[in-house]
Write a protein that holds these residues in place. Structure first.
Motif, PDB file in Angstrom:
ATOM      1  N   THR A   1     -19.788  39.350 115.643  1.00  0.00           N
ATOM      2  CA  THR A   1     -18.832  38.211 115.126  1.00  0.00           C
ATOM      3  C   THR A   1     -19.493  37.549 114.132  1.00  0.00           C
ATOM      4  O   THR A   1     -18.660  37.045 113.295  1.00  0.00           O
ATOM      5  CB  THR A   1     -18.245  37.523 116.398  1.00  0.00           C
ATOM      6  N   ASN A   2     -20.772  36.917 114.349  1.00  0.00           N
ATOM      7  CA  ASN A   2     -21.335  36.061 113.461  1.00  0.00           C
ATOM      8  C   ASN A   2     -21.508  36.733 112.116  1.00  0.00           C
ATOM      9  O   ASN A   2     -21.344  36.167 111.117  1.00  0.00           O
ATOM     10  CB  ASN A   2     -22.778  35.745 113.876  1.00  0.00           C
ATOM     11  N   SER A   3     -21.781  38.000 112.127  1.00  0.00           N
ATOM     12  CA  SER A   3     -21.980  38.526 110.803  1.00  0.00           C
ATOM     13  C   SER A   3     -20.464  38.884 110.163  1.00  0.00           C
ATOM     14  O   SER A   3     -20.065  38.582 109.116  1.00  0.00           O
ATOM     15  CB  SER A   3     -22.343  40.114 110.947  1.00  0.00           C
ATOM     16  N   LEU A   4     -19.258  39.183 110.846  1.00  0.00           N
ATOM     17  CA  LEU A   4     -18.078  39.080 110.522  1.00  0.00           C
ATOM     18  C   LEU A   4     -17.523  37.929 110.059  1.00  0.00           C
ATOM     19  O   LEU A   4     -16.879  37.858 109.108  1.00  0.00           O
ATOM     20  CB  LEU A   4     -17.042  39.733 111.499  1.00  0.00           C
ATOM     21  N   SER A   5     -18.163  36.748 110.514  1.00  0.00           N
ATOM     22  CA  SER A   5     -17.766  35.304 109.840  1.00  0.00           C
ATOM     23  C   SER A   5     -18.346  35.201 108.515  1.00  0.00           C
ATOM     24  O   SER A   5     -17.954  34.504 107.769  1.00  0.00           O
ATOM     25  CB  SER A   5     -18.289  34.399 110.829  1.00  0.00           C
ATOM     26  N   ALA A   6     -19.613  35.810 108.509  1.00  0.00           N
ATOM     27  CA  ALA A   6     -20.324  35.752 107.097  1.00  0.00           C
ATOM     28  C   ALA A   6     -19.616  36.692 106.218  1.00  0.00           C
ATOM     29  O   ALA A   6     -19.752  36.336 104.992  1.00  0.00           O
ATOM     30  CB  ALA A   6     -21.878  36.207 107.373  1.00  0.00           C
ATOM     31  N   PHE A   7     -19.099  37.782 106.598  1.00  0.00           N
ATOM     32  CA  PHE A   7     -18.364  38.516 105.437  1.00  0.00           C
ATOM     33  C   PHE A   7     -17.150  38.367 105.192  1.00  0.00           C
ATOM     34  O   PHE A   7     -16.573  38.423 104.015  1.00  0.00           O
ATOM     35  CB  PHE A   7     -18.033  39.904 106.566  1.00  0.00           C
ATOM     36  N   SER A   8     -16.319  37.390 105.895  1.00  0.00           N
ATOM     37  CA  SER A   8     -14.949  36.949 105.788  1.00  0.00           C
ATOM     38  C   SER A   8     -14.589  35.520 106.303  1.00  0.00           C
ATOM     39  O   SER A   8     -14.442  35.313 107.324  1.00  0.00           O
ATOM     40  CB  SER A   8     -13.872  38.151 106.622  1.00  0.00           C
ATOM     41  N   PRO A   9     -14.408  34.687 105.306  1.00  0.00           N
ATOM     42  CA  PRO A   9     -13.771  33.432 105.719  1.00  0.00           C
ATOM     43  C   PRO A   9     -12.575  33.353 106.518  1.00  0.00           C
ATOM     44  O   PRO A   9     -12.352  32.569 107.336  1.00  0.00           O
ATOM     45  CB  PRO A   9     -13.499  32.685 104.330  1.00  0.00           C
ATOM     46  N   GLU A  10     -11.746  34.580 106.439  1.00  0.00           N
ATOM     47  CA  GLU A  10     -10.594  34.640 107.360  1.00  0.00           C
ATOM     48  C   GLU A  10     -10.936  34.860 108.769  1.00  0.00           C
ATOM     49  O   GLU A  10     -10.368  34.315 109.710  1.00  0.00           O
ATOM     50  CB  GLU A  10      -9.698  35.792 106.578  1.00  0.00           C
TER      51      GLU A  10
ATOM     52  N   LYS B   1     -13.687  33.964 110.177  1.00  0.00           N
ATOM     53  CA  LYS B   1     -14.309  32.955 110.675  1.00  0.00           C
ATOM     54  C   LYS B   1     -13.294  31.882 110.968  1.00  0.00           C
ATOM     55  O   LYS B   1     -13.310  31.080 112.186  1.00  0.00           O
ATOM     56  CB  LYS B   1     -15.229  32.281 109.633  1.00  0.00           C
ATOM     57  N   SER B   2     -12.338  31.476 110.254  1.00  0.00           N
ATOM     58  CA  SER B   2     -11.176  30.933 110.785  1.00  0.00           C
ATOM     59  C   SER B   2     -10.136  31.245 111.560  1.00  0.00           C
ATOM     60  O   SER B   2      -9.905  30.516 112.367  1.00  0.00           O
ATOM     61  CB  SER B   2     -10.400  30.268 109.312  1.00  0.00           C
ATOM     62  N   LYS B   3     -10.064  32.276 111.782  1.00  0.00           N
ATOM     63  CA  LYS B   3      -8.884  32.925 112.806  1.00  0.00           C
ATOM     64  C   LYS B   3      -9.575  33.273 114.225  1.00  0.00           C
ATOM     65  O   LYS B   3      -8.915  33.266 115.087  1.00  0.00           O
ATOM     66  CB  LYS B   3      -8.069  34.181 112.391  1.00  0.00           C
ATOM     67  N   VAL B   4     -10.898  33.744 114.043  1.00  0.00           N
ATOM     68  CA  VAL B   4     -11.275  34.268 115.240  1.00  0.00           C
ATOM     69  C   VAL B   4     -12.884  33.852 115.507  1.00  0.00           C
ATOM     70  O   VAL B   4     -12.970  33.287 116.762  1.00  0.00           O
ATOM     71  CB  VAL B   4     -11.536  36.022 115.302  1.00  0.00           C
ATOM     72  N   GLY B   5     -13.443  33.760 114.528  1.00  0.00           N
ATOM     73  CA  GLY B   5     -14.801  33.040 114.717  1.00  0.00           C
ATOM     74  C   GLY B   5     -15.845  33.705 115.473  1.00  0.00           C
ATOM     75  O   GLY B   5     -15.691  35.144 115.529  1.00  0.00           O
ATOM     76  N   GLU B   6     -16.960  33.088 115.776  1.00  0.00           N
ATOM     77  CA  GLU B   6     -18.182  33.796 116.166  1.00  0.00           C
ATOM     78  C   GLU B   6     -18.417  33.116 117.606  1.00  0.00           C
ATOM     79  O   GLU B   6     -18.264  32.137 118.094  1.00  0.00           O
ATOM     80  CB  GLU B   6     -19.457  33.744 115.494  1.00  0.00           C
TER      81      GLU B   6
END
Length: 331
Positions: A165-174, A176-181
């Motif tokens: 999820t840390n990588s998904l947050s780096a891939f996508s601001p959305e 990071k804001s909706k789910v986070g890590e």
């Protein structure tokens, strides 16, 4: 007496997904028994590595997930913990005996899928995020066969989940804001499995399933997707692509470090280290046994076996820092 008669390694998966890794040797050969608990990500590597020291130390490692491993370490109920997310300062402050944290091995987190009519899958970073947000729901949208996509994720507190999820947050601001890590997040869609073993099991039994596991758990019906990296190339999770990514990680004073979307044309974008947590003080008569087991974990004999199991061996400065840290484990 042969090694097979002297020692054996037993790994048993319960219905809950918990795996126990135990080195069992003849009582007269063991100097001590030490126990550990934590991350499932490195469990197959720990199994193999601790087998190599079984004539000197008996090691019982419980693969219960990083979250549970850190809790047991903080509570003092084990001799060492293991985690795919470095211990947080608030948790470390509760350990009165002091914390010695060091990387044990590296690895890649594969996007694994079970789709017989999809021989190869290339995923952009946006597509990966959209799958786990529930926007991409069919294999037709990925041009890889037909049918419904079933997302599979971890159900327990997991360092693998944190890294993913840390990588998904780096891939996508959305994202990071909706789910986070974090070790546990509120997943928008999907089924849960406990441990890397559990997720791999659910995927194996779910045609059309897609999820995330350590590359070491991609076997049988499962295949790994090639992920688009920061340089725009589609890269498979391998020792070479993982090593290229881990070279971008700089460790801090606590030997913690991460890079959720590393640079480099050959870097696999979701690569991580996994850590051992030991006590700096209060180890008593077990001190030498703990040091022996951990020094072996970081030895060429153990690290050279990592790649064949799907891991990325430690090299260079990271390995040297880890070896020096073991020396801080004291009575």
């Amino acid at each position: 007496m042969t090694f097979a008669k002297q020692a054996c390694i037993a790994i048993g998966a319960t219905a809950a997904g918990l795996t126990a890794v135990t080195a069992v040797i003849h009582p007269s050969l063991a100097q001590a028994t030490i126990s550990g608990a934590g991350a499932s990500f490195p469990a197959p590597f720990y199994q193999r590595a601790f087998a190599g020291v079984a004539n000197r130390v008996r090691v019982n490692y419980q693969s219960v997930g990083s979250g549970a491993g850190v809790r047991q370490f903080v509570a003092g109920s084990v001799d060492f913990g293991a985690t795919d997310e470095p211990i947080r300062s608030a948790e470390s402050a509760k350990v009165k005996r002091g914390v010695v944290q060091f990387p044990a091995v590296g690895g890649t987190i594969a996007v694994a899928f079970n789709k017989a009519d999809c021989a190869k899958l290339n995923l952009t970073q946006k597509q990966l995020v959209d799958i786990f947000l529930g926007r991409i729901t069919s294999w037709e949208q990925l041009r890889c066969g037909r049918g419904k996509i079933t997302v599979v994720h971890r159900s327990d507190g997991s360092g693998t989940t944190f890294a993913f999820t840390n990588s998904l947050s780096a891939f996508s601001p959305e994202w990071k804001s909706k789910v986070g890590e974090g070790k546990a997040v509120k997943w928008p869609v999907g089924l849960g499995g406990k441990g890397n073993e559990g997720v791999a099991g659910v995927l194996t039994n779910t045609p059309g399933g897609i999820g995330y596991v350590n590359q070491a758990f991609v076997r049988g019906k499962l295949k790994s997707a090639a992920l688009q990296n920061r340089a725009g190339r589609f890269v498979m999770p391998t020792r070479a692509s993982g090593a290229a990514a881990l070279n971008n990680i700089k460790l801090d004073g606590n030997l913690a470090g991460e890079n959720p979307n590393p640079a480099g044309a050959n870097s696999y974008p979701i690569s991580t280290l996994t850590w051992i947590l030991a006590y700096q003080r209060g180890n008593g008569a077990k001190t030498n046994s703990i040091r022996t087991a951990m020094n072996h974990l970081l030895s060429p004999a153990a690290q050279n076996q990592a790649a064949s199991l799907g891991y990325v061996p430690l090299e260079g400065n990271i390995l040297n820092q880890a070896r020096r840290a073991v020396g801080r484990i004291s009575p």
